[in-house]
Design a protein around this motif. Structure first.
Motif, PDB file in Angstrom:
ATOM      1  N   GLN A  71       0.831  -1.211   0.000  1.00 23.27           N
ATOM      2  CA  GLN A  71       0.000   0.000   0.000  1.00 23.27           C
ATOM      3  C   GLN A  71       0.860   1.254   0.000  1.00 23.27           C
ATOM      4  OE1 GLN A  71      -2.326  -0.753   3.512  1.00 23.27           O
ATOM      5  NE2 GLN A  71      -3.769  -2.121   2.460  1.00 23.27           N
ATOM      6  N   HIS A  72       1.924   1.244   0.797  1.00 23.35           N
ATOM      7  CA  HIS A  72       2.808   2.416   0.837  1.00 23.35           C
ATOM      8  C   HIS A  72       3.619   2.537  -0.447  1.00 23.35           C
ATOM      9  CE1 HIS A  72       2.113   4.144   4.782  1.00 23.35           C
ATOM     10  NE2 HIS A  72       2.022   2.918   5.277  1.00 23.35           N
ATOM     11  N   ALA A  73       4.025   1.431  -1.034  1.00 23.59           N
ATOM     12  CA  ALA A  73       4.757   1.491  -2.305  1.00 23.59           C
ATOM     13  C   ALA A  73       3.911   2.177  -3.369  1.00 23.59           C
ATOM     14  CB  ALA A  73       5.155   0.089  -2.748  1.00 23.59           C
ATOM     15  N   GLN A  74       2.622   1.815  -3.425  1.00 23.71           N
ATOM     16  CA  GLN A  74       1.718   2.448  -4.382  1.00 23.71           C
ATOM     17  C   GLN A  74       1.537   3.936  -4.082  1.00 23.71           C
ATOM     18  OE1 GLN A  74      -1.606  -0.552  -4.032  1.00 23.71           O
ATOM     19  NE2 GLN A  74      -1.637  -0.301  -6.240  1.00 23.71           N
ATOM     20  N   ARG A  75       1.350   4.258  -2.805  1.00 18.33           N
ATOM     21  CA  ARG A  75       1.128   5.656  -2.428  1.00 18.33           C
ATOM     22  C   ARG A  75       2.337   6.517  -2.763  1.00 18.33           C
ATOM     23  NH1 ARG A  75       2.505   8.762   1.717  1.00 18.33           N
ATOM     24  NH2 ARG A  75       3.488   7.031   2.839  1.00 18.33           N
TER      25      ARG A  75
END
Length: 276
Positions: A71-75
């Motif tokens: 999720q953080h990689a995408q954000r």
């Protein structure tokens, strides 16, 4: 390539660690235009005491910890690398018996949130009076290299740093950056070993080396080392984030100044004897 190296102190509670990782990554902003974010070895759950059952907390590669990283990689629109304990699975993806020892695994999540690579630690820390092999399984001897922002990033974990053939295997597989998440335990001369070995791996391979270490019971001193062995960014012993910019110009300069890779006469395929 713009890099953020996270230094933290994990606990033995995976829930607490997910909250900690969520908070520290949440403070990073997509406007920073980061390409790579690296967290330490065992960020999902600290090793704890020698008799702690790591298998009980190990997760599969689609578990809560890896899902959070994705999720953080995408954000952030960045690649995120972090250390977890991986529960072995059978050929169908189902978890194996709880009797199976987990792997000490680095995961690399791409900017789209997909799992780009999983590196299972090859050299288990059976040293300095500790036996990691009693609690974890070793991975296969195979280089794991990930493409990030036009660079080739080779993955290695903590104790792997003490084996120069490991970093050379990654460089021979195309890596021009070595990424070293670690939980480097404190002890006599251990801080000196940490920095010396990171700089040595950079100098002998003319590559950038980026290392994210745990702090607290570990040495900290997260750092980035350039291909000429210069420490370009570093942390002390407290939690924090270290930023570094890795340039191909510096890599080219190092390899022009010190063409040791091109000059070497001994390779993994060398057989000895006079040339034909």
């Amino acid at each position: 390539m713009q890099v953020a190296l996270v230094q933290l102190s994990a606990t033995s509670d995976p829930d607490d660690n997910r909250k900690q990782v969520d908070e520290v990554l949440g403070r990073l902003d997509g406007s920073d235009r980061l390409d790579l974010v690296v967290l330490p070895e065992a960020s999902m759950r600290d090793f704890g005491d020698p008799d702690d059952d790591l298998a009980a907390d190990a997760e599969t590669l689609d578990g809560p910890f890896v899902t959070l990283l994705a999720q953080h990689a995408q954000r952030l629109d960045a690649t995120v690398v972090a250390g977890t304990f991986e529960r072995p699975t059978d050929g169908t993806g189902a978890a194996e018996s709880d009797r199976s020892l987990p792997y000490n695994t680095l995961v690399a999540l791409g900017p789209d949130g997909s799992l780009r690579a999983a590196y299972r630690k090859i050299h288990l820390y059976d040293s300095f009076g500790y036996l990691e092999s009693e609690r974890l399984s070793a991975g296969a001897v195979s280089p794991v290299v990930v493409d990030v922002a036009g660079r080739r990033v080779g993955l290695m974990t903590c104790y792997d740093l003490r084996f120069p053939e490991m970093s050379r295997m990654l460089v021979d597989a195309g890596a021009d950056v070595l990424c070293v998440p670690a939980a480097w335990v404190r002890g006599p001369l251990k801080e000196d070993h940490w920095e010396t070995l990171l700089r040595a791996r950079a100098i002998e391979n003319t590559v950038d080396v980026i290392a994210a270490d745990q702090c607290g019971r570990y040495v900290g001193r997260t750092m980035a080392v350039d291909p000429l062995g210069v420490v370009v960014a570093s942390a002390g012993e407290a939690p924090g984030v270290v930023r570094a910019s890795l340039t191909t110009d510096r890599l080219t300069l190092a390899r022009r100044t010190n063409p040791s890779l091109a000059n070497r006469r001994i390779t993994s395929g060398s057989t000895g004897g006079a040339p034909a």
